[in-house]
Design an enzyme around this catalytic site. Structure first.
Site, PDB file in Angstrom:
ATOM      1  N   HIS A 132      21.683  68.658  42.112  1.00 48.22           N
ATOM      2  CA  HIS A 132      21.898  67.862  43.014  1.00 48.22           C
ATOM      3  C   HIS A 132      23.095  66.684  42.451  1.00 48.22           C
ATOM      4  O   HIS A 132      23.083  66.489  41.320  1.00 48.22           O
ATOM      5  CB  HIS A 132      20.570  67.155  43.750  1.00 48.22           C
ATOM      6  CG  HIS A 132      19.945  65.974  42.753  1.00 48.22           C
ATOM      7  ND1 HIS A 132      20.564  64.907  42.773  1.00 48.22           N
ATOM      8  CD2 HIS A 132      18.879  66.123  42.371  1.00 48.22           C
ATOM      9  CE1 HIS A 132      19.621  64.032  41.941  1.00 48.22           C
ATOM     10  NE2 HIS A 132      18.337  65.267  41.791  1.00 48.22           N
ATOM     11  N   CYS A 148      14.910  66.802  37.713  1.00 48.12           N
ATOM     12  CA  CYS A 148      16.169  67.593  38.252  1.00 48.12           C
ATOM     13  C   CYS A 148      17.279  67.602  37.436  1.00 48.12           C
ATOM     14  O   CYS A 148      17.368  66.955  36.538  1.00 48.12           O
ATOM     15  CB  CYS A 148      16.680  67.162  39.925  1.00 48.12           C
ATOM     16  SG  CYS A 148      15.368  67.142  41.069  1.00 48.12           S
TER      17      CYS A 148
END
Length: 173
Positions: A132, A148
């Site tokens: 992301h 992440c």
């Protein structure tokens, strides 16, 4: 000791795939054996690991389960994989200093290796492991995320263009 899959175990489809080298803090878009483009990333600040709640980045073969946010402007803010309608700005960051910013797009990963990144307490999808976007003030090239893979908006958009849902992803150290 953690088991790290070898490149030789790559899925049989040798089309476009993503290689994420956690030691180098780099994501490479590959087509077969050819490097198309490489981008700096930021992975988990707590290092490499598979377990739920660890804040670590998992290794092994994954695939892009879903691409979320197509058509939204760069800097779009997500919470719970849904756009909030906000676009990131320094003023928004000052108003919400507690947020872990998930911006622009989400590529949600799903593990392919039972016991390594799929199933039980090591399931990457249930851990909500994403690629992301992140604000410009966040570092690239060093581990700093909650597990992440963070990318700059331009890099993330290039990855989204090249890697639709179903694209294989190999994370390794």
């Amino acid at each position: 000791m953690m088991q790290t899959p070898r490149l030789a175990q790559m899925p049989p489809d040798r089309g476009v795939w993503l290689e994420i080298d956690l030691a180098a803090q780099a994501l490479t878009i590959r087509e077969g054996d050819t490097c198309r483009e490489t981008f700096a990333i930021s992975s988990g600040a707590h290092g490499i690991g598979q377990h739920e709640g660890s804040g670590q980045t998992p290794v092994g073969w994954h695939y892009v389960r879903a691409v979320i946010g197509d058509g939204l402007p760069p800097g779009s803010v997500f919470r719970g994989r849904r756009p909030t309608g906000e676009v990131f700005s320094p003023a928004l960051a000052r108003a919400h200093p507690e947020r872990d910013w998930i911006l622009t797009r989400i590529l949600w990963l799903c593990g392919l290796e039972t016991g390594i990144n799929r199933g039980g307490e090591v399931d990457s999808q249930r851990r909500y492991i994403y690629l992301h976007g992140t604000p410009l003030d966040q570092p690239m090239g060093v581990p700093a995320s909650h597990g992440c893979i963070r990318l700059r908006d331009a890099a993330l958009l290039a990855v989204c263009e090249a890697a639709p849902a179903g694209t294989p992803v190999w994370l390794h150290d």
